[in-house]
Design a protein around this motif. Structure first.
Motif, PDB file in Angstrom:
ATOM      1  N   VAL A 316       0.855  -1.195   0.000  1.00 19.54           N
ATOM      2  CA  VAL A 316       0.000   0.000   0.000  1.00 19.54           C
ATOM      3  C   VAL A 316       0.887   1.240   0.000  1.00 19.54           C
ATOM      4  N   HIS A 317       0.699   2.094  -0.992  1.00 18.23           N
ATOM      5  CA  HIS A 317       1.383   3.386  -1.003  1.00 18.23           C
ATOM      6  C   HIS A 317       0.488   4.405  -0.318  1.00 18.23           C
ATOM      7  N   TYR A 318       1.062   5.180   0.592  1.00 15.63           N
ATOM      8  CA  TYR A 318       0.318   6.270   1.238  1.00 15.63           C
ATOM      9  C   TYR A 318       0.816   7.578   0.623  1.00 15.63           C
ATOM     10  N   ILE A 319      -0.047   8.245  -0.134  1.00 16.24           N
ATOM     11  CA  ILE A 319       0.360   9.455  -0.844  1.00 16.24           C
ATOM     12  C   ILE A 319      -0.374  10.655  -0.236  1.00 16.24           C
ATOM     13  N   PRO A 320       0.356  11.533   0.470  1.00 14.89           N
ATOM     14  CA  PRO A 320      -0.324  12.646   1.148  1.00 14.89           C
ATOM     15  C   PRO A 320      -0.911  13.641   0.154  1.00 14.89           C
ATOM     16  N   THR A 321      -2.179  13.993   0.331  1.00 14.36           N
ATOM     17  CA  THR A 321      -2.803  15.056  -0.464  1.00 14.36           C
ATOM     18  C   THR A 321      -3.637  15.912   0.482  1.00 14.36           C
ATOM     19  N   PRO A 322      -3.859  17.192   0.096  1.00 16.73           N
ATOM     20  CA  PRO A 322      -4.709  18.061   0.914  1.00 16.73           C
ATOM     21  C   PRO A 322      -6.168  17.748   0.635  1.00 16.73           C
ATOM     22  N   LYS A 323      -6.968  18.129   1.437  1.00 11.93           N
ATOM     23  CA  LYS A 323      -7.173  18.101   2.868  1.00 11.93           C
ATOM     24  C   LYS A 323      -8.516  17.477   3.043  1.00 11.93           C
ATOM     25  N   ASP A 344      -9.936  21.681   0.560  1.00  7.54           N
ATOM     26  CA  ASP A 344      -8.910  22.473  -0.111  1.00  7.54           C
ATOM     27  C   ASP A 344      -9.438  22.726  -1.520  1.00  7.54           C
ATOM     28  N   PRO A 345      -9.193  23.925  -2.078  1.00  6.15           N
ATOM     29  CA  PRO A 345      -9.812  24.224  -3.385  1.00  6.15           C
ATOM     30  C   PRO A 345      -9.159  23.538  -4.579  1.00  6.15           C
ATOM     31  N   PRO A 369      -4.426  21.647  -9.825  1.00  5.82           N
ATOM     32  CA  PRO A 369      -5.145  22.846 -10.247  1.00  5.82           C
ATOM     33  C   PRO A 369      -6.070  23.352  -9.142  1.00  5.82           C
ATOM     34  N   LYS A 370      -6.192  24.687  -9.104  1.00  8.72           N
ATOM     35  CA  LYS A 370      -7.122  25.295  -8.154  1.00  8.72           C
ATOM     36  C   LYS A 370      -8.476  25.412  -8.846  1.00  8.72           C
ATOM     37  N   VAL A 405      -1.502  19.488 -15.625  1.00  6.86           N
ATOM     38  CA  VAL A 405      -0.226  18.819 -15.366  1.00  6.86           C
ATOM     39  C   VAL A 405       0.933  19.778 -15.678  1.00  6.86           C
ATOM     40  N   ASN A 406       0.737  20.593 -16.694  1.00  2.70           N
ATOM     41  CA  ASN A 406       1.801  21.518 -17.092  1.00  2.70           C
ATOM     42  C   ASN A 406       1.864  22.791 -16.247  1.00  2.70           C
ATOM     43  N   ALA A 407       0.746  23.166 -15.661  1.00  2.86           N
ATOM     44  CA  ALA A 407       0.684  24.430 -14.928  1.00  2.86           C
ATOM     45  C   ALA A 407       1.351  24.330 -13.560  1.00  2.86           C
ATOM     46  N   GLU A 408       1.626  25.481 -12.979  1.00  2.00           N
ATOM     47  CA  GLU A 408       2.138  25.537 -11.615  1.00  2.00           C
ATOM     48  C   GLU A 408       1.066  25.003 -10.663  1.00  2.00           C
ATOM     49  N   PRO A 409       1.509  24.409  -9.539  1.00  2.00           N
ATOM     50  CA  PRO A 409       0.522  24.008  -8.535  1.00  2.00           C
ATOM     51  C   PRO A 409      -0.337  25.192  -8.101  1.00  2.00           C
ATOM     52  N   ARG A 410      -1.574  24.953  -7.859  1.00  5.98           N
ATOM     53  CA  ARG A 410      -2.567  25.915  -7.397  1.00  5.98           C
ATOM     54  C   ARG A 410      -2.851  27.005  -8.423  1.00  5.98           C
ATOM     55  N   SER A 411      -2.533  26.742  -9.673  1.00  3.42           N
ATOM     56  CA  SER A 411      -2.878  27.691 -10.723  1.00  3.42           C
ATOM     57  C   SER A 411      -4.336  27.474 -11.148  1.00  3.42           C
ATOM     58  N   GLU A 412      -4.974  28.589 -11.529  1.00  2.00           N
ATOM     59  CA  GLU A 412      -6.347  28.480 -12.021  1.00  2.00           C
ATOM     60  C   GLU A 412      -6.404  28.386 -13.543  1.00  2.00           C
TER      61      GLU A 412
END
Ligand code: CUK
Ligand code: CUA
Length: 625
Positions: A316-323, A344-345, A369-370, A405-412
């Motif tokens: 089992v892989h545990y992969i942390p993600t918000p929230k 989380d948005p 993506p946000k 996938v190409n955008a910065e994290p939390r980009s809209e």
């Protein structure tokens, strides 16, 4: 026994001057009348045309007499059933009772279905969330649908030949079976996702105040036998689930990595996790005997500190993600699994190929993506777009997967469009979105609140299932129809009509009970206080016009509907005995009851069948001791 002979004597007196044989001939003419009388438009107000043409011309109308393009199977939530809609009209075609009793289908009233419900725990309700249709080669094969019971830790199977529940398993070691999903591409296993953490085994022993003695399990169920093959015990809890399309992984979301027992405790951490179960490795562990048998099920230890999770080949892989992430869905091309953040948005995009390659599990997250407030569930159109419900914003957001996938994290920037829905959507489902080849035309948003959208009907509002057209990327999403629903659909599967092939009459070969043909009705006393009846039914009579038994007799009554005409159903309603058996053409059902109150009971057909439906009766005479 002299008192137990069936009789047809009373029969001819119903139609003076017509002898039995004549009557049978006249049956054809009666059938002609019944054809009209059976037409629902004479009995019920016709619903009229359901469809509407929208401002831009999107039209979901299905003209009277024509069929829809898709079947949609929606869970009924706490109603415990599954509903079948036609799409795009959104007309409700039928409800399939699963964990609930349903007199209209005789479900839970005849011996067989009653026994099935009793064997599965004897509860009278369930909480269905995730109906999933079986697949072969990554496409719907129309054989079965599977659905969970969150309330009592069960999984049921619906036979789509007859649109009937045919098996239920009460899953050991699991309370709150939430996510439900098949292992693709060939439905080799069905997974039940354990949401509620309980002591395992949950028998009241151990330290109930110690969070470490609680756990939840993923259950793998054989889709043919419905036996639980194995389980995996994990840290934290689980919520929703989806499988990778090639069968390697099963993914679950989780809130409450905190392992708390209160709401504030469950939302303390900024991240929870996604679990990626490596199915071949788990099966190898079971094969190698690396499990503990708990309540007769092999339970593999998949907790973080399990020896099976150390080293290069964790099970089992545990992969942390918000929230407190909620919805989990694998993209049709099997590249990514998308996890909605709920609190989380963002949604997190995990690259499936990277899961087993990266040292730090968060490196498998390749996009975030946000999207907006309260992202819950995601569906696909097969053209590279994802559609995610925003519970708090009351919107559906359409976004571009590769762009994300190409955008910065939390980009809209990956967001293409948002459309308002009414209100607060949970799941959404696009046509054939769970297959490798989504249709990309229709989407249903299953909204939790309808507020002002319908005539007020008291404090419990209908849910609102909204139909959205997603087939036109240029002009954008279009809201086409509001559709009220009895509480409370959570999720759905939408399948093209060409992939489901229901039978219109029963094949007696598919039934366990023997078929009683016309003229073969029998009534027999077995021992001192048991009477066995086998009879046929047809327009407009039962094999016996009267049945005489003694007070205290156990009566086993088996009835075959010998009609071969589709839609010509009969039923056996027994007043004051709480029995209603529906019998479809060529179907046989059996009910066993105790005749403990002397008197006369008019057994009647409750399913409107013909012009002489009201006359379709038989006297049950219970003689005092
Ligand atoms: S859950 Cu109900 S809205 Cu059971 Cu799939 Cu998300
Ligand atoms: Cu048979 Cu009504």
């Amino acid at each position: 026994g002299d008192q137990t002979t069936g009789s047809t004597d009373g029969f001819d007196s119903l139609l003076p001057g017509v002898r039995r044989r004549d009557f049978m001939k006249a049956g054809a003419a009666v059938g002609g009348i019944s054809g009209l009388a059976g037409c629902s438009s004479l009995l019920n107000e016709d619903d009229g045309v359901e469809g509407t043409a929208s401002a831009s011309g999107v039209d979901n109308s299905v003209p009277p007499g024509e069929h829809d393009e898709y079947y949609a199977l929606l869970s009924g939530g706490q109603a415990g059933d599954v509903r079948v809609y036609g799409l795009p009209s959104m007309r409700e075609l039928i409800r399939i009772p699963v964990f609930n009793y349903d007199a209209s289908r005789g479900y839970g009233f005849d011996d067989e279905s009653k026994q099935m419900l009793e064997d599965a725990g004897g509860y009278t309700w369930g909480d269905t969330h995730h109906p999933r249709i079986s697949q072969t080669d990554g496409d719907y094969d129309g054989r079965f649908a599977y659905v969970n019971d969150k309330a009592n830790g069960r999984m049921a199977r619906i036979d789509l030949t007859y649109f009937e529940t045919d098996a239920i398993v009460d899953i050991p070691n699991q309370q709150g079976t939430h996510g439900a999903c098949a292992q693709l591409p060939d439905t080799d296993l069905i997974f039940g996702v354990g949401e509620f953490r309980t002591p395992v085994p949950n028998d009241g022993t151990g330290d109930l105040e110690d969070p470490d003695s609680y756990g939840s399990v993923l259950a793998a169920i054989n889709p043919e036998t419905m036996n639980v093959e194995w389980e995996v015990l994990i840290d934290g809890n689980m919520d929703n689930g989806d499988g990778s399309k090639e069968g390697r992984y099963f993914f679950t979301s989780a809130y409450n990595t905190e392992e708390a027992a209160t709401e504030s405790g469950m939302t303390r951490a900024d991240r929870d996790d996604v679990k990626a179960f490596d199915i071949p490795r788990i099966e190898a562990a079971v094969e190698a005997g690396n499990y503990e048998t708990i309540n007769e099920v092999p339970v593999v230890d998949g907790r973080k500190d399990s020896p099976l999770n150390q080293g290069d080949e964790p099970i089992v892989h545990y992969i942390p993600t918000p929230k407190s992430p909620h919805g989990v869905s694998v993209t049709p091309d099997n590249e990514y699994v998308v996890i909605s953040g709920k609190l989380d948005p963002t949604a997190s995009i995990i690259d499936i190929d990277k899961i087993d390659e990266v040292d730090d599990p968060t490196d498998a997250i390749v996009g975030q993506p946000k999207l907006g407030l309260g992202p819950l569930h995601t569906a696909y159109d097969g053209r590279g777009h994802a559609y995610t419900t925003l519970f708090i914003d009351s919107q559906v957001v359409k976004w571009d997967i590769e762009e994300a996938v190409n955008a910065e994290p939390r980009s809209e920037s990956p967001v293409i469009e948002k459309i308002d829905v009414h209100y607060n959507p949970g799941h959404l489902i696009a046509a054939e979105s769970y297959t490798e080849d989504p249709a990309g035309d229709w989407l249903i948003s299953l909204n939790k609140l309808s507020k002002d959208r319908f005539l007020p009907v008291g404090p419990q509002h209908p849910e609102n299932d909204q139909l959205i057209y997603i087939g036109d990327d240029e002009n954008g999403m279009e809201l086409v129809k509001d559709s009220p629903a009895q509480a409370e659909p959570h999720d759905a599967s939408i399948c093209h009509k060409s992939k489901i092939d229901p039978k219109a009459t029963y094949d007696p070969e598919d039934l366990e009970l023997s078929h009683t043909a016309e003229g073969e009705s029998s009534m027999e006393r077995v021992g001192d206080d048991r009477v066995e009846i086998e009879m046929y039914s047809t327009r407009n009579h039962y094999g016996f016009q009267e049945m005489v038994v003694r007070e205290g007799d156990e009566v086993e009554m088996q009835v075959t509907n010998i009609e071969t005409t589709s839609d010509m159903l009969h039923s056996v309603a027994i007043p004051e005995h709480d029995i209603h058996m529906r019998i479809a053409p060529q179907e046989t059902r059996k009910a066993t009851f105790t005749a403990d109150e002397p008197g006369v009971y008019w057994i009647y057909c409750a399913h409107f069948c013909s012009a002489l439906h009201l006359e379709m009766r038989s006297r049950l005479i219970v003689k005092p001791e």
